[in-house]
Enzyme design. Structure first.
Site, PDB file in Angstrom:
ATOM      1  N   SER A 132       1.132   2.043 -12.633  1.00  0.00           N
ATOM      2  CA  SER A 132      -0.030   1.893 -12.469  1.00  0.00           C
ATOM      3  C   SER A 132      -0.744   1.085 -13.514  1.00  0.00           C
ATOM      4  O   SER A 132      -0.577   0.102 -13.460  1.00  0.00           O
ATOM      5  CB  SER A 132      -1.044   3.834 -12.395  1.00  0.00           C
ATOM      6  N   GLU A 150     -14.070  -5.258   0.828  1.00  0.00           N
ATOM      7  CA  GLU A 150     -14.654  -6.133   1.065  1.00  0.00           C
ATOM      8  C   GLU A 150     -13.797  -6.917   1.675  1.00  0.00           C
ATOM      9  O   GLU A 150     -13.023  -6.991   1.362  1.00  0.00           O
ATOM     10  CB  GLU A 150     -15.252  -6.805   0.322  1.00  0.00           C
ATOM     11  N   HIS A 174      -1.677   0.880  -6.666  1.00  0.00           N
ATOM     12  CA  HIS A 174      -2.464   1.663  -5.749  1.00  0.00           C
ATOM     13  C   HIS A 174      -2.796   1.147  -4.733  1.00  0.00           C
ATOM     14  O   HIS A 174      -3.696   1.684  -4.222  1.00  0.00           O
ATOM     15  CB  HIS A 174      -3.645   2.272  -5.952  1.00  0.00           C
TER      16      HIS A 174
END
Length: 274
Positions: A132, A150, A174
């Site tokens: 992460s 977006e 992720h």
């Protein structure tokens, strides 16, 4: 297939399995020396370093590591501690936990401990893993934050300097789990001399010293290669205007797939480029 015992730099997309098969953590343990492993856990990215450090300590203790130390670095002056420096000079594996990548860099960048870890990892003397936030810091440039979902645009991604362990990469984590493709493309448009790598949860990009990325885990590793990019409007648009970017090369790689970083090609079984 027998588990490789080569050292490696392991870039983990986060949320790796800590309970059942523990494939990625078991691979790190094996590559760090198995029952001879002396592991340094650095939980500095976390706001609860004691809790997350103990969680990984328990996992590696259960696997049988010879030695485990939690390097609880909560201030930059802790990096001057001779005992901590001595341990990173002699350990066989270093594990960077998740949390906040900006916090991790603010505590570790340009410190003697980080210099030692980076040099030993790049020489292949240790196995270094980051999950992460610990994955996000791997490149020279780092995705510090941003949005998702977006169209690519300059405001979608916040960039800063990472720890430079694999300098040519731009890492996002992720990845498909949080819909970050547009964020990674926005980062690549800003730094087209770098290779974009997006890593899903419970998935790891393994870099040995041979220039080959190998995928393990249950998700995918997405490679965004701008090497043949023919056009982008990135330098001439406003912060929220959509980015156009032409002739990107895209690879989606899953468990056991490989990618040649030097030749910029994916490899199918039999070492044939695809």
């Amino acid at each position: 297939m027998p588990q490789s015992t080569k050292t490696a730099i392991m870039v983990i997309g986060g949320a790796e399995d800590k309970v059942h098969g523990r494939e990625i953590l078991s691979s790190f343990f094996s590559r760090a020396g198995s029952t001879d492993a002396r592991i340094a856990i650095i939980p500095s990215a976390s706001r609860e370093p004691a809790i997350i450090g103990d969680r990984y300590r328990t996992i590696f203790e259960e696997m049988g590591a010879k030695g485990i130390e939690i390097l609880d670095i909560q201030d930059r002056h802790h990096c001057d501690d001779p005992a901590l420096q001595s341990y990173v000079e002699t350990c066989t594996g270093v594990f960077l936990t998740g949390g906040d990548q900006l916090r991790l860099c603010s505590l570790l960048a340009d410190t003697p401990i980080m210099q030692t870890v980076r040099q030993r990892a790049q020489r292949g003397d240790i196995t270094l893993a980051g999950t992460s936030a610990g994955a996000a810091v791997m490149g020279h440039y780092m995705i510090a934050g941003g949005g998702s979902g977006e169209s690519p645009n300059r405001s979608l991604v916040d960039m800063t300097t990472g720890l430079g362990i694999i300098p040519e990469l731009l890492v996002d984590q992720h990845f498909h789990n949080r819909n970050r493709m547009a964020r990674l493309i926005s980062a690549v448009a800003a730094h087209p001399d770098r290779l974009g790598v997006g890593i899903d949860e419970d998935t790891c990009a393994v870099f040995e010293g041979d220039g080959i990325l190998r995928v393990i885990g249950r998700g995918t590793v997405t490679v965004v290669d701008p090497g043949e990019m023919s056009y982008t409007n990135h330098p001439r648009i406003g912060a929220t205007d959509p980015i156009s970017i032409c002739n990107l090369r895209l690879h989606i790689l899953c468990h056991s797939d490989r990618y040649d970083l030097r030749k910029r090609v994916a490899l199918i079984p039999g070492d044939l480029p695809c």
